[in-house]
Structures are given as C-alpha cells and as structure tokens.
Design a protein around this motif. Sequence first.
Motif, PDB file in Angstrom:
ATOM      1  N   SER B  48     -19.016 -19.934  -2.817  1.00 17.67           N
ATOM      2  CA  SER B  48     -17.708 -19.292  -2.998  1.00 17.67           C
ATOM      3  C   SER B  48     -17.791 -18.165  -4.013  1.00 17.67           C
ATOM      4  O   SER B  48     -17.202 -17.103  -3.827  1.00 17.67           O
ATOM      5  CB  SER B  48     -16.678 -20.306  -3.457  1.00 17.67           C
ATOM      6  OG  SER B  48     -16.536 -21.305  -2.495  1.00 17.67           O
ATOM      7  N   ASP B 179     -14.826 -18.587   4.062  1.00  9.47           N
ATOM      8  CA  ASP B 179     -15.349 -19.564   3.108  1.00  9.47           C
ATOM      9  C   ASP B 179     -14.924 -20.957   3.522  1.00  9.47           C
ATOM     10  O   ASP B 179     -13.802 -21.370   3.285  1.00  9.47           O
ATOM     11  CB  ASP B 179     -14.826 -19.225   1.707  1.00  9.47           C
ATOM     12  CG  ASP B 179     -15.472 -20.096   0.638  1.00  9.47           C
ATOM     13  OD1 ASP B 179     -16.257 -20.998   0.996  1.00  9.47           O
ATOM     14  OD2 ASP B 179     -15.177 -19.877  -0.548  1.00  9.47           O
ATOM     15  N   GLU B 180     -15.843 -21.677   4.141  1.00 13.81           N
ATOM     16  CA  GLU B 180     -15.564 -23.030   4.629  1.00 13.81           C
ATOM     17  C   GLU B 180     -14.229 -23.105   5.371  1.00 13.81           C
ATOM     18  O   GLU B 180     -13.343 -23.850   4.978  1.00 13.81           O
ATOM     19  CB  GLU B 180     -15.559 -24.009   3.457  1.00 13.81           C
ATOM     20  CG  GLU B 180     -16.758 -23.833   2.551  1.00 13.81           C
ATOM     21  CD  GLU B 180     -17.222 -25.118   1.915  1.00 13.81           C
ATOM     22  OE1 GLU B 180     -16.948 -26.174   2.492  1.00 13.81           O
ATOM     23  OE2 GLU B 180     -17.870 -25.053   0.860  1.00 13.81           O
TER      24      GLU B 180
END
Lengths: 309, 332, 525, 369, 334
Positions: B48, B179-180
């Motif tokens: 991240s 991001d995820e």
Amino acid sequence: MTNLLTRKKDKVDELAASAGHSLAQQAIRRMARSPVAIVGAVITGLFLLLAIFAPLLAPKDPYERYLQGEVVLGSGIIPGPRDGFPLGVDDFGRDLLSRLLVGAQQTLLVGVMATLIGLAIGMVIGGLAGAFGGWVDTVLMRLVDVMLSIPSLLLAISVAALAAKPNQWTVIIAVAMVSVPIFARLLRGTMLAQRGSDHVLAATSLGVKRHTIVLRHMLPNSLGPVIVQATLTLATSIIEAAALSFLGLGDPDPSRAEWGLMLGKAAKQFLDIRPELAFYPAIAIIIVALGFTLLGESMREALDPKNRR
Amino acid sequence: MALLEVRDLKVVFQRKGERPFTAVDGMSFDVEPGQTVGLVGESGCGKSVTSLAIMRLLAKRGNKVTGSVKFEGTELLSLSDSQMRDRRGRDLGMVFQDPLSSLNPVIPIGLQVTEVLERHRGMARKKAMVDAAELLDKVGIPDPNRRLSEYPHQLSGGMRQRALIAIALACRPRLLIADEPTTALDVTIQAQILALLQELVRDTDTALIMITHDLGVVAGLCDEVNVLYGGRIVERAQRHALFAEPRHPYTHGLLASIPRLDAGRGEKLVPIRGSVADNIPWDSGCAFAPRCPNKIDTCVSVTPSLEEDRGGLLRCHNPVLPAAATAGEGAR
Amino acid sequence: ESQRDAGSGNTGTFIFGAAGNPKMFDPIFNDEGETFRIVRQMYDTLIQNKPGTAELEPSLAEKWEPSNEGKTWTFSLRKGVTFHDGTPFNAAAVCFNFDRWFNMKGKAAQSQMIYYGDVFEGFAKNEGDATGEPVYKDCQAKDEHTAVLNLNKAKGAFPAAFTLPSLSMSSPEALKKYNADQVTQTGDSFAYNDYANLHPTGTGPFKFEGWDQGKGEVTLVRNEGHWTKPKLEKIIFKVIKDENGRKQALASGDIQGFDYPAPADYQLLRGQGQNVLIRPSFNILYLGINQKGNPKLQDVKVRQALAYGINREQFVRSKLAEGSEVATQFVPKAISGYNDQLQAIPYDPERAKQLLREAGAEGLTLKFYYPTEITRPYMPNPADTFTAISEDLKAIGIKIEPIAKPWNGGYKDDVQKHGKQDLHLLGWTGDYNDAGNFVGTFFGREKPEFGFNNPELFNALSQADGTVDKAAQKTAYQQVNKQIMDYLPAIPIAYPTPALVVGPKVQGMVASPLTDERFFSVSMG
Amino acid sequence: MSDEVLVEISDLKVHFPIKHGVVFDRTIGHVYAVDGVDLTIHKGETYGLVGESGCGKSTLGRAMLRLTEPTSGSVVFDGTDVAKLKGETLRKARRRMQMIFQDPLSSLDPRQSVESILVEGMRAHGLDKDKESTAKRLRELLAAVGLPESSLRKYPHEFSGGQRQRIGIARALAVEPDLIVADEPVSALDVSVQAQVVNLLEELQDNLGLTYLVIAHDLAVVRHISDRIGVMYLGSLVEEADSDALYEQPLHPYTKALLSAIPVPDPVVEDSREQILLAGDLPSPANPPNGCRFHTRCPWKQETRCDTERPALREVEGAAPGQRVACHWAEDIRDGKIKPHEVKPELVETGALNPDVPHVASVVEAMES
Amino acid sequence: MLRFIVRRLLQAIPTLIILSILVFAWLRSLPGGPAGAMLGDKATPERVAELNALMGLDQPIFIQYFKFLGRVLTGDFGNSLISTQPVLSEIGYALPATIELSVAALILAVGFGIPLGYVAARFRGGFLDNATIMTTLVGVAVPVFFLGYLLQFVFSQKLGIFPVGGRQDTLIGATDVTGFAVLDGILTQEWDASWDALVHLALPAAALATIPFAVIVRITRASVLDVMNEDFIRTAQSKGLGAPVIRRRHVLRNALLPVATTVGLQTGLLLGGAVLTERVFNINGLGSLLAEGIERRDYPRLQALILLGAVVYVLVNMLVDISYGIIDPRVRAR
Ligand SMILES: Nc1ncnc2c1ncn2[C@@H]1O[C@H](COP(=O)(O)OP(=O)(O)OP(=O)(O)O)[C@@H](O)[C@H]1O
Ligand SMILES: Nc1ncnc2c1ncn2[C@@H]1O[C@H](COP(=O)(O)OP(=O)(O)OP(=O)(O)O)[C@@H](O)[C@H]1O
Ligand SMILES: [Mg+2]
Ligand SMILES: [Mg+2]
C-alpha cells in the motif's frame, strides 16, 4: 462483520506489541513522552503532597483569628502582607497562606470524595445495565437520561437543597450526583461492547460462571475510559463545588478553609477592597483543575488505540 | 518508454521519538501501457505504501519519499501539489481495499462520481450526472439512475466496490492502481469484480497495478508479478514463469503453504516458519533469512541484490532449484 | 420610526437599584421591603414618620386624637387631596379602606394580610382556625374631613401603627374598578388582580406609570398636585439582584442609589464620591438560646457565660457598619422604653469560663443554627456573624455543632416552631416606635424559640403593652428591659445600622431608621 | 473417523428479531440467520461449512454451542439435547464443546496472561486439582500448540497473529473437549501463517481424536481440512458432500459457481478455467426470497418451482454416497439437460434492515459506540 | 424523515414523565415548604399550617401529584411566591434575556470554536495547535462565576470598554416589542438601542461561552483529525480534488456530526452556566429567576424552571438528532 476489516487493527497491535509489556505500561510510556502529561502529573503530584502534608506545612493555625482586631470592614480594612503573614490575612484576621495550604486538603477531600461517590454509584448503575442488558438496561438508562436532562449545576443545586441537615457531605454528594449519569453511561457503553466481544463469548463457552465473566472480564476491560473520566471529573468536581459555594449552597461551616468557599465568599464581598482574597484561591483551583484535566486528557490520548500509530 | 517508471523508490517513516522505519526500500519497476503488473506479499510488506507513494497520497509529514516515479516521462515526485492534483483522477486512478470506508458516507453516490468529472472534465453537474449514470451502468450496477441519489450504506459491498471502480475510471486514466480491491469481498463477488476489472482494462488499454496478497488473483490477472518482502522486491517474473518455477524461497514457500482447490486433499501444507514480525532489516543481510529454509551463512551477512535471473529478477543468495520443489520441507 | 421619548438622560429621573422584584402594589397584601419602598412613594398613610426619625407627623391626617381610653381615634383629614385617579380623598375613603380590610374574605386574603393581622388581630368573619378577636370595630365618616375609628380594645401600638405602609390609603373607586379584593389561589400560590399589578392608586407624591417585568423596572412619575411638591420628574426602580452588580451600576452611573451596601464597601463607595447614608439603628441582632434544647442552658450562669464569652465589641467594630453599637438590651436606643441605665455585658472570657465551671457545664456541646441565603438589615452576613460568635464560644471551651439552614428552607420553622436548636441567630427590625413590637414579640409568652416559661416576665410585658399613658408605658418598658437582661433568655448582640447609598448628584435623601424613606424631597443636582 | 454420531442438528432455526419502535421496541421482522438446518457430525470427523459472508455460518456454529439461543430445532450432542439444557447443567456441558475464533486478538482478554487464560476453563470445570498437575497440564498444552513455556507469563498482545491463534486453540483444548467449532480460524492470518495453524489443527485431531466443525468462506482451506463439507446459502444448507465428491461433482448451481469463482494460484489453470459468474449479491437474510433462496442469482433457474417451492436437502441418484443437494433440478443440470442462461442482477434492498448499519437509539449512544 | 422526528418526539415522553415525578417528589421533600416560603419574614407556625391546609398540601401525595400534573399539562404553574406573578409570565419575561445570552454564547462558542478546532487540526502538533489546546484546557478550569467577575473587573471597571451588567442602558428608553433587546432595536430601527444591547451582551456571553467553546474546539479538532484519517478522504484525494473542496465537502460535513451532538449536550451546560453568569452580570433571565427561586424556595417557580430546563434540553437534543439525520443519511435510515 466483514472478516477482513480486522487486518488493519491487527497491524496496529503488532506495532504495540513491539513496544513493550503490558498495555498499561505502554500507556505510561507514551505518557512519559508527552509534555502535557508530565505537566499534569507534576501539578497533581504537588497538589497531592501539599494536601497530605498541609497541616505540617502551614506556618500558622488556619483557624486562629490573629489580626481580627485590625480588621475594620466598615472602613474596608483587611490587613495585607506583613511579617509572619506573607499573604496577609482574611476578613477574620486569619493567616491567608495557612488557610490556602490547609485548603488544599479540604479541596482534595471534596474533589476525591465527590468523584469516588459518583464513580461508585455510576458504576453500579452502568455495570448492572451493561451486565444484564435487556429491560434492566432500559430502565436504568431512562433514569440516567432523566438525570442527564437536568443541567448539571441544577442537579447539584437540587440535591444540595434537599439535604435535611446540610453539612460538608451535602456538597460532596450534590457534586457526585452530577457525574453519576456520565459514569453510568460510559461504563454501560463499554460493558455492552464487551458483552458481544469474542473473549467474553470464549469465556462463556468455557463454562466460566456468569458473575466471574462480568467481574473478571467485562468490568476490568471497561475500566480504562472510566478511570480517565474520573480524573477529568476530579477537576470539574472541584469547580462545581466552588460554584455551589458561590451560590450559597456550600459547606455549613463557613470558616472551613476550603478554596471554593474562600473564593465564593471573597469574589462576592472583597473583590474591590482586597482582590487577592479571591485571586489566590481562584488561581489554586484553576491550577489544580488544570492539572487533573491535563493528566486525564493525556491518559485518554495514551489509551486511545487511534493514537498508537 | 514505459508508461510508469518507478526507480529506487524509498519511503521512510519518521516519527518523533521513534526509530525511522523504512517501509519501501528501493523499489523499481516499470508498467507498460495496457500491462497488468502485480505486487504481491504479505501484510506489512509495503504494498500500500508503494501505491500511495506513487499517487503521492502519503501524509505530508512524518515520512520521506525518495527515488523517482516517472509517468509518461514526467517526474511525479517533483510536480507541484496542484500539478499532481491535475494528474490524480485523470491520468492515475486508484481503487482501495475497503469499499465502505472508501466512500463518503454522507454524500450520495452520484455526487461522488460526478465530482471527479467536474474536476477534470469541467463538466456541469447535470451533464456529469448523465455520464455518471452511464459509468455506473458500465461497471454493472443495476438501475444506475436510482443509485445516483443513494448513499453508500444503501449499497451492498460488491456494488460499492463497483462504484469505486467507476469513480477511478471515470476520466479514463492511463494507469489504474488497485490496492487489494477484492480482499473485503466474498469469492463470488470477487470473481465479478476481477472479471470487471479485467474487462475494463482490456477495453480501454489501461495499465493496471494490481496489489494483492492472494496469489490466485495474480495468477489469473497479471502479466508480470513482483513479489515483495520487507519493502523490497525479492522476485519478479512473468506470471507463468513465476508459478511454474518459483525461485525465491519466499515465493516458493507462499505457494506451498496455501491449499489448492485443484490439488489432492491428502497433501500436507508446507508453512513458512515464523511470521513477518521475525524479519530483520535489509541492511545487514537478507530480511527473509530468519524464516528461510534455504538459508546459508552469506544470507545473514551479505544483503542480496536484485539480479537478472532467467528473464526475471531475483534477490537471493541461494534460490530454490527447479528440481527441489519440496525444499521447504520440515519448516516447522 | 421609534416612538420613545427623546428625553433620555433626563436629570429629573432618579434610578434606584432594587435588590429584588416587587410583589405587587396593593399595600395591604404586602409584607416586604422591596415592595414597600415603591409603595411608600405612591401612597400616603394617615400618619407618617418625620423624615429621619421615628417620631410621628401629620400626613393624610392633620390631627389624630385618642379617646375612650384609647379605643377611639379621631382623624382630621387634610383637605384638597385627590387620588391619582382624580377621585377625592375624604373620610368616606378612609372608612372604605378600613372596612375593606376588616371585611376581607377568603382565607387566602386573610393569611396574606400580615400587618393587618399584627395590628388588628382579627376579621369581621374569621376563616380558618388561627385568627383572633378583631381589634377593629367600625369606622365613621363624621363629616367630609373627619373620620372616627372605633376599636374593641386599646393597644400600645397605636397611633404609631397608622404609619405602616401596609395601611396606606387606596382609591375606593380604583379598588372596586380593578377588583382588588379578588385574590385567587393557583396551585401552591396566590394570584392578585389588576389593581395590585397594573393600577395601584394612592394619593402619594408619585404616580404609577408602568412595570416592565422583562427589564425589571418600575417607573413612577411625579404627582403634580401633591402637597409635598415632589421635585423628581420620574423614579425608576431597577432590579439588580446581585450586590456587586448594584455597586458597579452605581459606580458607572447606571443607577443613582441602592439600599443596604455591604459595610466593607462603605469606604470604597465614599472614595467614588457616593453618599453613604447611615440610618439610625432600629434593629436588634440577638443570639437566641433555647433552654429546652439543652438542660444546662436553663442555668442562668451558663447563659451569662455565653454573654461574657462573646467579643461583641470586636465583632461590631470589625464586621458591622460604622454607627453600629453593641446591644445593651433587646430594644434599640430610638425606641421609647429603652433603658439607658443598662450597660453592655463586657467581654470577659475568664469570667465566662469560670461561670461555666461553676455551673458544671464545661465541655458543653451546642447545636448552633444560623440562616443562609439571606441578608437582613440586622444581619448583613449571617455566616460571618456565626463565625465570629462561634469562634468566640469555642475559645471559652464550648463545642459548636454548626447547622446551616436556608432562611426560606425551614430555618425559621426549625428555630421558631420546632425549637431544634440550642443557639441560633436572629433579630428584628421595628415596624413602628413601640417597645412591645420588640420585647413583647420575643418574650411575651412561652415560645419554642426560647423554650422557657417565666410567668412573671410574661405578665410584666402584657401590662406594659396595655398601659395607655405613653409616659407610664415608657417607664414600664424600661423596667421590663432590665428584668429581661437579668433573666437573660437570649443575648442581645448589636444594634446594626443599615445604610443607604446614593450618588453624588442626589440631594435631599433622608435616611430613616424605619427604612421609611420618602423620595418627595429628593432632587438630582 | 467413525460412524458414531457426535452431533445431530435437526431443523435448527435462529431468527434474530429486528426491533424497532416508537416508544417501546416492537419486533418488525426477523433476520433469518439460520433457517432450518439439518446436519450430522460424526465422531472424529471434520465437517467444513462454507458460504458467503452473512449466510449464517457463525450463527449456526454458535447456536450449536448454545452461545446463541436457537429459535427452534434441536442440537443433540452425544445423546443430550443441548438446546434444552439450562443453568449449571448447560455450563457443565460446555466443557465438551469448544470454540476457536476468527480474530485471535479480540477473542483473548487483553488483561489476562496466557496462564490465566488457559487455567480459567480448567478451573471452571474443576480440572485444576492441584498446582503440580495444573502446571504439567499447562506445559502439555503449550507443547501441543507449539508455544514456548515462557509464554505463560506473557500477555496476548505480545504475540504474533499466528501465535495468538495457538493460544486460542490451547484455551479450547484445556478443558479436553470432544468437539471444537472453529469459526474462520485462519482467515485473519497471513497466508504464510495460515498453513501453520491448519497443520496444527490437523495434527491435534490426529493426536487427540477431536471432532471439528470448521467454518470458513475460503473453500480451498475448508476442502483441505474437511472430511465432509456443507455449503450454506442464506441460512440453509444447499449441498452437503464428502470433500472430494463436492469438488469432483458439485450438484448445486451455487456450489458450482462458488468452486469456479475461487482463483487458483496457477496461471495454466486460470487461463483455461470456465467461470460461472453469479449476478448480483447475496439477498438480505431479513428478507430472503421465496422458494429456492438461490433462485434470484441462479443461472439455471427454471420457470416453475424455483421461485415458489423451497427445495429440501435430498440425495440424488448417481451421486456420491452421502452427497445431498437442495435443488429441484439437480439431475437435469448435472446431465446437461438444462443450460445456464444470463441473469440480470436484482437490486438488493438494504436500508433499515441493513445489518451493516449499527442500530443505535440516539446520537449520544452512537457517539459512545 | 417525518416518522423519524415523530419517533424522537415520542421517545422523549417517558423521560419527561419520570422527570415530572422526580421534580414533584423533590419539591415535596424540601424542608420549609411553600407556605413557609410564602409567608416569609412573618411566618408563624400557625400561619404556615393554615396555609398548608389551604393549598391542599395535606392531601395524599398522589392526589397532589395528579393535580400537579394536570396543571403542568395546561401550562399552569401557579404564581411565584416571591413576586406573586404567574410563573409562566415571569418565565415569559425572563426567557428572552436568557435566550439572547445563550444564543450569543453559543454563537461565540460555535463561531470561534469550530474554525479554531479545524485550524488546530490542520496544523496538528504545531504551535497554534498546542496553544489552542492549552487555552481550552485552561478555559475549562476557570470557574465561570470567577471568570465573569474577572472580565467585569478588567473590561468594565479598569478599561471601561464594556458596561458592567444589565441588558441595556435604562435611559436609552428602548421600545419593547419582542423582549429580545437586540432584535427589538432592529425591528424599531433604534440602532443605538440594538448596539447598546449588543455591547451589554459581550462580556456575559464571553464568560458563558468559555466552556462550550473549549469543548467544541477540542471535539472539532479530534473529529477533523479522525475524518482526515478516513479512507474516503484518500479516495477524494485520489480523484485529484483540491484541498478546499475536500475540506468543505468531505471533511467538514463528516466532522460536524460529533460537533453537532456536542453542541446539543452543551445546552445543559449553558442553562447551568446562565445561573452563574446572569447573577454576576445582573441579567434578569431564567438563571437569575432560578437562583432567586432556590434562595427563597419559590416552589412554583422552581418546578416550572426545572421542567422547562429539561424540556428544552430534551428538545434541543432531539433537534440535534434530527439535524444529525439531515447530515448523516445512515441515521435517517432508521
Ligand atoms: N503512516 C505510517 N506511519 C508509519 N508506518 C507506516 C505507515 N503506513 C504504513 N506503515 C508501515 O509500513 C509498512 C508497510 O505498510 P503497507 O500498508 O504498505 O503494507 P501492505 O503491504 O499494504 O499490507 P496490507 O496487506 O496489510 O495492506 C507496515 O509495516 C506499516 O506498519
Ligand atoms: N446477534 C445478532 N443480532 C441480529 N442479527 C444477527 C446477529 N448475529 C448475526 N446476525 C445476522 O445474521 C446473519 C448471519 O450472520 P453470521 O454471522 O452467522 O454470518 P456468517 O456466515 O458467519 O458471515 P461472516 O462470513 O461474515 O462471518 C447476518 O445477516 C447477520 O447480520
Ligand atoms: Mg495494504
Ligand atoms: Mg462469521
């Protein structure tokens, strides 16, 4: 609910874990780094020492009317500082410095007792509501709602006025009642949160007895915010007691050396002729209240998981 | 020239009274137009932070970002704040992990979508609303017109994530960083979202940086995969190569430790021992050494560098040999 | 466009800072000072006190004559006087007023007419169970300007009682028109009618103009035809409840006077150029002793010990206003019947301790009651008074258990009705020049407040009260006062002097011992 | 594994009332969290439960242990109906059924040392007879879950996620249970650590003869450790089968979709995989669709029966032994007689009954929570 | 939304009923009793007993309660014992002053508190932030009445900038329309009167505002910081929105939620503080009615004021709840 949101939290705790041992120790460590906390701790510490050793520290008898012969209110004369009376005397010719010092003890007594009583009652109410939930909760919280809906000073006044035989405890109890709903709600909130928490569930599934769960798991884990609140309440209690004194609902023994009493009286009567009589106790109250507030706020900050990052 | 060139990116967090912490430690990678690049690794390995550093969304204070991030040849790290703002949302889009908290709870979805259109396309609110409805429709949100006036809490998790994707893609950015994006979602919904992303990226020729800890997601989606450990890339390979012959013991360990649906049931999983918390700083050796089954003496004394290895990159003194597929045995 | 008068800053306007809101303006239902101050300016009584004294002088009655052993009073009325509503003041109006009071109906009305009750004791038709035989018999308008009042018995209070502001003369027309007698009960309280609230109509030097309850201001304007030729154009009574507030308002010129400044501020006020007018004392502050409270207190030695143990000299000097004096007996100097032979009991702690020893009352513990949330003209600061006295008593070895009670929160109940105390602080402000109004009220019969039964004393008091001849009465009361001091049922502490303060421009204000200031003589310089 | 039945659940329902009211709360509806589940767990086996978030897995697990009051139905544990136990008997009965939680940290009291965590359960059931045997037992437990002895004096936050989960497991083991319900035991853990815990669970089962009910949304994990698997959808079981059978030949459309949705870390497989993408989201359990709960998203939905008649769990001819499915058309689908078609996603109404939004009575309360 | 409002209204009813019982019980158990208070100086035990019988205070307690409730519901609180005026009209006269004061204080507290809290949050850890925090901490520690005297001492006695007390200069002779001095001046275009009233308000409002101000600053600061850490702010940033838009649209609105609640909770404080402030600054408002009522045990007035206080508090908090509902759709959903 969504199972992965916990990831974030986990990381936070990982960080916390790296810091040291118990949670309390970490909080203390965090506080030790904060100047605010240090100032707060120093003030409260000094105040406590002062309160405890006041009778030894006071240079004179705080109740002896040394210079009463020289007080002539009709001419606005209250002797000021002089040899042996570094801050002068009050309107009865009593040594102001000694009274201020001994006043720390009385003030502490009022503050601490009021807070403790409020805490005790609030915790019983909040604890019962939080532990049992359901209708017990509903009933108790309604009661607390009502207490909350009466402005705090009004509540204190009402309680103070109710006393059949007013004495020092009247003020203490009146001030305590104000904090009861606050403590009750706070504890109830955290307890309810604990009720649904996994570790309580785990204890239940282990077959641990209910009261053990409440006393050993739910209650201790809910205490953090309560302790913080208690510190803050100490500050407000002292101020609130002063306000009651100002309104004439204070201690029935008017000669007692207590800051609120001294301030209330002097602010009304002597602000023009000898403002020091009001200023000294006022400053003392402000500093002590500030000390407790600083300590409480920094404790809150230190305990707040959000600030651990 | 690559669309995005990240060179030697380094992010150091520095808090008063605490030791500086290097979250991203010299990251370099390229993203070509239309390409999907994966960043995989366990929690805390710096995925991240990397993405936020590229977007320049890290807090102004408390950290130091060095290195270079070039987007279409422009150095992003040296742009002024307002220049960077012009790029964000227009050239670079981003989708975050938690769709509920990533949407403003008190503003209707519509406004949250149009906002970006108004900002970069200079559209009027009315016109933007029409476009927003189209966007919502495109990401598969049923009855888009009605949804425009609804609030995030009124949508399901999958729908929220779709809305977020719509926002990120509203101005057709050249690069999307996800991001995820599916971590908080159920598998059936995850499949929908992944399919959607894949489709959108393909249709618009957008480059995608896919950040995830799920190797399965990478396997289906990415062209090139970077495996991260302790803020550094430890292995980079085309996805087929990576899964067929993982070279780094960490990559290898990851693959061995996850149960596969298509594998036989009796096989025992081979975990990596220890946990991320056990890693050591990169400066005195390999951060993975304490957990590494292939550890040799050099590993704790010499920091491995990222080197060419069979068309990919590898940061390891003692990589897993293709034959030794079961090298991780006895890890516990 | 605004309609207000342009004349703001008018020098003919006198703004007086009042400590509280008035109740309403029907004099007969009133019983407290804040209202009386206003009532006095709007109404006249038959007789009035000569400014600055407790001596009588003509007012609406130019002459008054007792006859029939004090049971008949003949009033010759001032001529050419009209009420503010224009109706004439005459003997019929006087009798109308007396008859109105006498015939008042409804328990509510009766229990609210406190001064009437004190003076006349009963009604035409007593309701409830408490009121006694009426003193009033009837009233005749002998001619236009002669009113004759017939009583059932003589009372020492007359004629001084006719100066009571409660017994002011109201316009019969206005009373009827505005339903003055309709007093209704609502909930835990009473409500009065328009007469009392909106249309008070007397003959006084000032007329009622308005009462702005939002601002807390009562405005009066000059009654041009009044025989005193009032100088002020307008009086505004402005409510400022806080003592400090009044002080500061005076300093800043917002008001031009207020009542009962704190002794501590006299010097300050004078420094600002204000005039502190000190009233001759008409009060008594005493330390009550309840002999039933503690058997030891029945021993006169113990009571004397208490008296010797209190440093009243110092208390008066340090805590009371200038002009206050140590009390020698239970009536102040200005009262007829004051015994100037009596000397103040000196401060002598050794003597006190010895007396206690003799009485075997060492280590005595006494419950000492004092009131809170009140200041009285005779006790500007109860807590301070309590402190001074209790510290003195502690010094002679008496243990004090302090009990504070709010004045209106049961203090008087506790000390006067239930006699819960051993010691208590109380006092009295005279209503008119009559010793019986003091000592008769205190010690005229057995009361829970003092808890003693002394028939000899009771008898002497009632005889003194019944004596019609003023000179004889005076001697009788001087005797009684001595008797009381020998018996020492309580300890007189001081004759405090309540003051009045006015701004530098205010002229012609005369302080009255009875707080009976009439503003007709006041002007703004 | 034996054929001896340890737990038999029949027609278990857990309905949470939704309270809402002007002055006094009224029940205005129910969340049908578990809505008629029949399930049997044999001694020594691992039963896996999968399904989407909110479909009632945890609730089922908890109701089984009476940590949540079941609305109706029975849970017969080794001959006694747990659903009917009360007071002390219930408390005693809890010894044999333990739980492992998803979040390893929040399920441990932060103020308790590991020792006290472990001893607590033993004490509650009188298992801590004397100091020595207790100490020995503690050592055993720690060894069993692979923690060093020095852990005893430490506090939960001093451990890593995986270690915490081990503490949680040790706590459950401390009272020597027969059944352990593991609610998402690994989903909060890093992938590399997951395997450690999974292996540990398996090992313990081998050594101690435990019976597990493992709840997870990750089918791969469930399949790895389970002997039999139940697939849940919106409060009820839609399919139940042996682990391998389920993977080999899923009969229920939902199971098929679920299996196909799980990404496999192998590009070769991924590239060639045929995915069944389900449209829309899981409907709200407060307002479940009529008929087959799955019909709103089912690509094989038929005009008849599906939206009117609720299918029961039944055995299908030609299926693996023990495989049961709740689908009217299971045979036809398997045999390819019915082809999948596209489904338009339906709006899932959230709002008042949305469990995501916490219910608070007033703003003050909201502030506190 | 309407249902939400109605529900909140109805929810307040049980609270108010319990409150009425408490107030009633409280008053009945106070020593002295109304008769004693009514008769004041001249109360003799006989007169008190007589009056008690007269007012039905010797009746069974529940009958008294229902009578009391009946009167309360019809808005009849009886007459004040002190002033003999109907309590309701007394309150009517006093209310504008207190509202004016409280509103002024609230405006000060909110008007300065929110911006300052926001600025402190923006420059977190900086000098301004620390200074702000310290100020607010000290602010809370100063007793209100003392602060009042202090302000009076400095600003009116020593510097002579502001008047010492009261609501308006007596001799300005302002026309009374609504009872709100400032408003009246505007309505009648007596600008000097309006100005005068404002000048009179300054010090008491400042004294009364300190505590709410301090609390609002701190809550605002904390809640802005919280919101700034939220994911959706990052989303907004990733859209390329400018800081002002983010601040206005995303930060402020969310941050205001807890602030709104706090403001609601402060009303109780304001009412309590008004007792002290009005006394110090000689304002004839509810606070001084109350102080006087307590001092002189004016039962009819006290019961009315306490009930009024609670009703206001409950209503204000209901308004807050409703405004919360307006700001936050998640609350409205219920
Ligand atoms: N603002 C910050 N201040 C200090 N440390 C930070 C900050 N943000 C992240 N870190 C640290 O940087 C490291 C990398 O964090 P990052 O969020 O990039 O991990 P991640 O790979 O995204 O993990 P996850 O899978 O949990 O999202 C972590 O150790 C984290 O604790
Ligand atoms: N105590 C409760 N009160 C009301 N509703 C509840 C309660 N517990 C659970 N629910 C609801 O019951 C439904 C099933 O919840 P449950 O936790 O069993 O789901 P789950 O399958 O375990 O989901 P997850 O995978 O998210 O853990 C959900 O809609 C949930 O909101
Ligand atoms: Mg991350
Ligand atoms: Mg669950």
